[in-house]
Design an enzyme around this catalytic site. Structure first.
Site, short mmCIF file in Angstrom:
data_model
loop_
_atom_site.label_atom_id
_atom_site.label_comp_id
_atom_site.label_asym_id
_atom_site.label_seq_id
_atom_site.Cartn_x
_atom_site.Cartn_y
_atom_site.Cartn_z
N CYS A 111 0.78 -1.15 0.03
CA CYS A 111 0.04 0.10 0.05
C CYS A 111 0.78 1.22 -0.26
O CYS A 111 1.40 1.53 -0.93
CB CYS A 111 -0.94 -0.09 1.16
SG CYS A 111 -2.48 0.85 0.84
N HIS A 219 -3.82 -5.27 0.69
CA HIS A 219 -3.24 -5.69 1.93
C HIS A 219 -3.24 -7.12 2.30
O HIS A 219 -3.94 -7.86 2.76
CB HIS A 219 -4.07 -4.98 2.94
CG HIS A 219 -3.79 -3.51 3.02
ND1 HIS A 219 -2.71 -2.83 4.03
CD2 HIS A 219 -4.33 -2.38 2.47
CE1 HIS A 219 -2.85 -1.70 3.99
NE2 HIS A 219 -3.71 -1.22 2.88
N GLU A 221 -1.26 -8.59 4.04
CA GLU A 221 -0.94 -8.94 5.44
C GLU A 221 -2.20 -9.27 6.54
O GLU A 221 -2.24 -9.86 7.60
CB GLU A 221 -0.16 -8.01 6.30
CG GLU A 221 -0.97 -6.68 6.64
CD GLU A 221 -1.45 -5.57 5.75
OE1 GLU A 221 -1.22 -5.85 4.46
OE2 GLU A 221 -2.32 -4.80 5.97
#
Ligand SMILES: N[C@@H](CCC(=O)NCCCC(=O)O)C(=O)O
Length: 248
Positions: A111, A219, A221
């Site tokens: 990001c 994202h 993660e």
């Protein structure tokens, strides 16, 4: 037995009450732990010796952040008043990204980290993607629950023959979307790895990199172990970090 890889995770600066802090998000640190031992790198400018980082780290993760790269780094127009920035983070990350890639250290940008990579390689950013040309609104709705904000938001078209394809991602996946800025001019030597349906660049790799060098706008993660395509990215990063550690 080679030691566990050391994974640098670049911090954001944050004012809490009267005091300044250097912080990194929990979900990034937990995902970085897939690759090795996460170490938060404070955004302390010249107080941090870059060569010591390059000599010591086996991978670098550049996280997301609500702040934005300052436009002067990519000759962009001044930000709208009230736009959050983090000049101390820019000062650490932008030169470190180039130096790490040149040194063959695995680099993974997410990001804001993806946007930093683009700027570090001479690219520019749309400051409001949703007001630029054909693009949709890629922002989250801040009042939504976090599960919704980081839930699947749009399709992603993975380009054939690139790093994402080699990591096993299918030609189309669904990803989350939590960003208001995005790639305008792609940096030099960056290879498009994925596009959103509206044509926005959502991932790139560094063509001449000697190791893993990937930036993604979404994202991965977020609940990384629940999304095989997200996990594949961190496993690819981890494999590269282990290879770097084994060279020591
Ligand atoms: N500010 C930039 C980058 C957006 C971003 O990184 N969002 C995630 C923030 C919270 C988190 O770390 O998950 C933009 O708006 O494009």
């Amino acid at each position: 037995m080679p030691r566990m890889p050391l994974i640098g995770v670049c911090a954001c600066t944050r004012q809490i009450g009267h005091h300044g802090f250097h912080i990194a998000g929990d979900k990034y640190l937990r995902a970085a732990a897939i690759a090795g031992v996460p170490l938060v790198i404070p955004a302390l400018g010249e107080l941090i010796d870059q060569q010591t980082l390059l000599d010591s780290l086996d991978g670098l993760l550049f996280t997301g952040s609500p702040s934005n790269v300052e436009p002067h780094h990519y000759q962009g127009p001044a930000s709208e008043p009230g736009t959050p920035h983090d000049p101390s983070r820019d000062q650490l990350t932008l030169p470190l990204i180039r130096a790490a890639v040149d040194a063959g250290i695995p680099v993974f940008g997410i990001c804001r980290g993806f946007q930093e990579m683009n700027v570090a390689f001479g690219g520019s950013l749309h400051q409001k993607v949703h007001e630029a040309g054909p693009y949709q609104d890629h922002r989250e709705r801040p009042d939504d629950p976090l599960e919704v904000q980081y839930g699947l938001s749009h399709a992603l078209h993975v380009q054939p023959g690139g790093l994402l394809a080699r990591l096993g991602l299918p030609s189309e996946i669904q990803v989350n979307s939590v960003h208001g800025q995005g790639v305008e001019r792609l940096g030099q030597g960056l290879r498009i790895e994925a596009l959103a349906p509206d044509g926005l660049i959502e991932a790139f790799s560094v063509e001449a990199a000697r190791s893993f060098a990937l930036g993604v706008q979404w994202h991965p993660e977020w609940k990384v172990h629940e999304h095989p395509a997200y996990l594949a990215l961190f496993q690819g990063f981890a494999e590269a970090c282990r290879a770097r550690a084994a060279q020591r």
